[in-house]
Design an enzyme around this catalytic site. Structure first.
Site, PDB file in Angstrom:
ATOM      1  N   GLY A  12      -3.308   2.060  15.412  1.00 34.13           N
ATOM      2  CA  GLY A  12      -3.830   2.933  14.371  1.00 34.13           C
ATOM      3  C   GLY A  12      -2.715   3.520  13.538  1.00 34.13           C
ATOM      4  O   GLY A  12      -1.543   3.525  13.942  1.00 34.13           O
ATOM      5  N   LYS A  18      -2.965   8.008  18.464  1.00 33.72           N
ATOM      6  CA  LYS A  18      -2.584   6.968  19.431  1.00 33.72           C
ATOM      7  C   LYS A  18      -1.932   7.550  20.679  1.00 33.72           C
ATOM      8  O   LYS A  18      -2.301   7.196  21.807  1.00 33.72           O
ATOM      9  CB  LYS A  18      -1.625   5.960  18.784  1.00 33.72           C
ATOM     10  CG  LYS A  18      -2.211   5.165  17.637  1.00 33.72           C
ATOM     11  CD  LYS A  18      -1.240   4.139  17.115  1.00 33.72           C
ATOM     12  CE  LYS A  18       0.034   4.737  16.594  1.00 33.72           C
ATOM     13  NZ  LYS A  18      -0.179   5.637  15.425  1.00 33.72           N
ATOM     14  N   TYR A  48      18.005   1.647   3.861  1.00 36.36           N
ATOM     15  CA  TYR A  48      17.670   2.717   2.927  1.00 36.36           C
ATOM     16  C   TYR A  48      18.603   2.723   1.714  1.00 36.36           C
ATOM     17  O   TYR A  48      18.227   3.181   0.634  1.00 36.36           O
ATOM     18  CB  TYR A  48      17.686   4.066   3.636  1.00 36.36           C
ATOM     19  CG  TYR A  48      16.488   4.257   4.540  1.00 36.36           C
ATOM     20  CD1 TYR A  48      15.199   4.174   4.029  1.00 36.36           C
ATOM     21  CD2 TYR A  48      16.635   4.501   5.899  1.00 36.36           C
ATOM     22  CE1 TYR A  48      14.089   4.330   4.844  1.00 36.36           C
ATOM     23  CE2 TYR A  48      15.529   4.654   6.722  1.00 36.36           C
ATOM     24  CZ  TYR A  48      14.264   4.568   6.193  1.00 36.36           C
ATOM     25  OH  TYR A  48      13.168   4.705   6.993  1.00 36.36           O
ATOM     26  N   GLN A  59      13.464  -5.581   9.765  1.00 35.11           N
ATOM     27  CA  GLN A  59      12.184  -5.936  10.376  1.00 35.11           C
ATOM     28  C   GLN A  59      12.366  -6.875  11.556  1.00 35.11           C
ATOM     29  O   GLN A  59      11.626  -6.796  12.546  1.00 35.11           O
ATOM     30  CB  GLN A  59      11.269  -6.569   9.327  1.00 35.11           C
ATOM     31  CG  GLN A  59      10.727  -5.587   8.298  1.00 35.11           C
ATOM     32  CD  GLN A  59       9.983  -4.427   8.926  1.00 35.11           C
ATOM     33  OE1 GLN A  59      10.335  -3.268   8.704  1.00 35.11           O
ATOM     34  NE2 GLN A  59       8.972  -4.712   9.706  1.00 35.11           N
ATOM     35  N   ASP A  85       1.124   1.668  23.348  1.00 31.18           N
ATOM     36  CA  ASP A  85       0.934   2.523  22.179  1.00 31.18           C
ATOM     37  C   ASP A  85       1.645   1.851  21.004  1.00 31.18           C
ATOM     38  O   ASP A  85       2.859   1.942  20.887  1.00 31.18           O
ATOM     39  CB  ASP A  85       1.532   3.899  22.474  1.00 31.18           C
ATOM     40  CG  ASP A  85       1.473   4.844  21.286  1.00 31.18           C
ATOM     41  OD1 ASP A  85       1.069   4.416  20.190  1.00 31.18           O
ATOM     42  OD2 ASP A  85       1.864   6.014  21.443  1.00 31.18           O
ATOM     43  N   GLU A 152       8.092  12.862   8.804  1.00 30.90           N
ATOM     44  CA  GLU A 152       6.714  12.512   8.459  1.00 30.90           C
ATOM     45  C   GLU A 152       6.226  13.310   7.256  1.00 30.90           C
ATOM     46  O   GLU A 152       5.490  12.788   6.418  1.00 30.90           O
ATOM     47  CB  GLU A 152       5.795  12.752   9.657  1.00 30.90           C
ATOM     48  CG  GLU A 152       5.967  11.760  10.788  1.00 30.90           C
ATOM     49  CD  GLU A 152       4.949  11.983  11.901  1.00 30.90           C
ATOM     50  OE1 GLU A 152       4.798  11.091  12.744  1.00 30.90           O
ATOM     51  OE2 GLU A 152       4.302  13.051  11.925  1.00 30.90           O
TER      52      GLU A 152
END
Length: 208
Positions: A12, A18, A48, A59, A85, A152
């Protein structure tokens, strides 16, 4: 309760719940938890600074470490039920695909990455059950704010919307195992007993 489905994956978007659900599965059913590796990605600073130059390497690092986690999980299944998770599938289907749609990961690099991912996916045993968590963007933002994580809090709404769309597309097309979808927008299974009872009913049924 001894679950018949002994390998469960929880997936999710950010803030869908989660980690809380994984902790609850561990407590209620005795699952052994596996969490996303915390190894520092040595490519992140470069990524970045120059995303297009370093997207593929970054990745690939995440994919390699997630594969290792899945292999550890597969060995642990012989000893008892396990839960993960966030899955290796999300690395490709959500995060790498998002970089591709943004134009950060070009068609050639994404094609190489995705071909590798498909080969790995075929070699890994899929979960006995995927628990797919969804929630509204409003709920995601509220939970991000309540968690107080600076990294976040800086995530743009546009990025969150893209993740929500990608998760919805992936869940709709997911066919590797049975899937149970739970909308957590109005669920608080940490504090609310009624919500917890409803969650327990749905998960008991899904786990057999």
């Amino acid at each position: 309760m001894e679950p018949k489905r002994r390998y469960v994956a929880v997936a999710g978007t950010i803030g869908a719940g989660k980690t809380s659900l994984t902790a609850w599965l561990v407590k209620r059913y005795g699952f052994r938890p596996f969490y996303e590796p915390n190894d520092d990605n040595p490519y992140l600073a470069d990524f970045y600074a120059d995303m297009k130059r370093w997207a593929l390497q970054s990745q690939l690092f995440f994919l390699a470490h997630k594969i290792k986690l899945h292999q550890e999980l597969d060995r642990a299944r012989a000893e008892g039920p396990v839960v993960i998770d966030r899955t290796v599938y999300e690395d490709a289907e959500i995060f790498a695909r998002n970089l591709h749609r943004q134009g950060v990961l070009d068609k050639r690099d994404f094609g190489v990455y995705y071909t590798l991912y498909e080969g790995i996916r075929e070699s890994l045993r899929p979960p006995d059950l995927l628990i797919a968590l969804t929630c509204s963007l409003r709920a995601t933002k509220r939970r991000i704010q309540s968690r107080g994580r600076a990294m976040e809090a800086a995530i743009p709404d546009a990025y969150l919307r893209r993740l929500h769309r990608l998760y919805e597309e992936w869940f709709e097309g997911y066919a590797l195992s049975p899937i149970v979808r739970i909308d957590t927008t109005d669920l608080d299974y940490v504090e609310n007993l009624v919500d917890l009872i409803e969650l327990q009913r749905r998960v008991d049924e899904a786990l057999g």
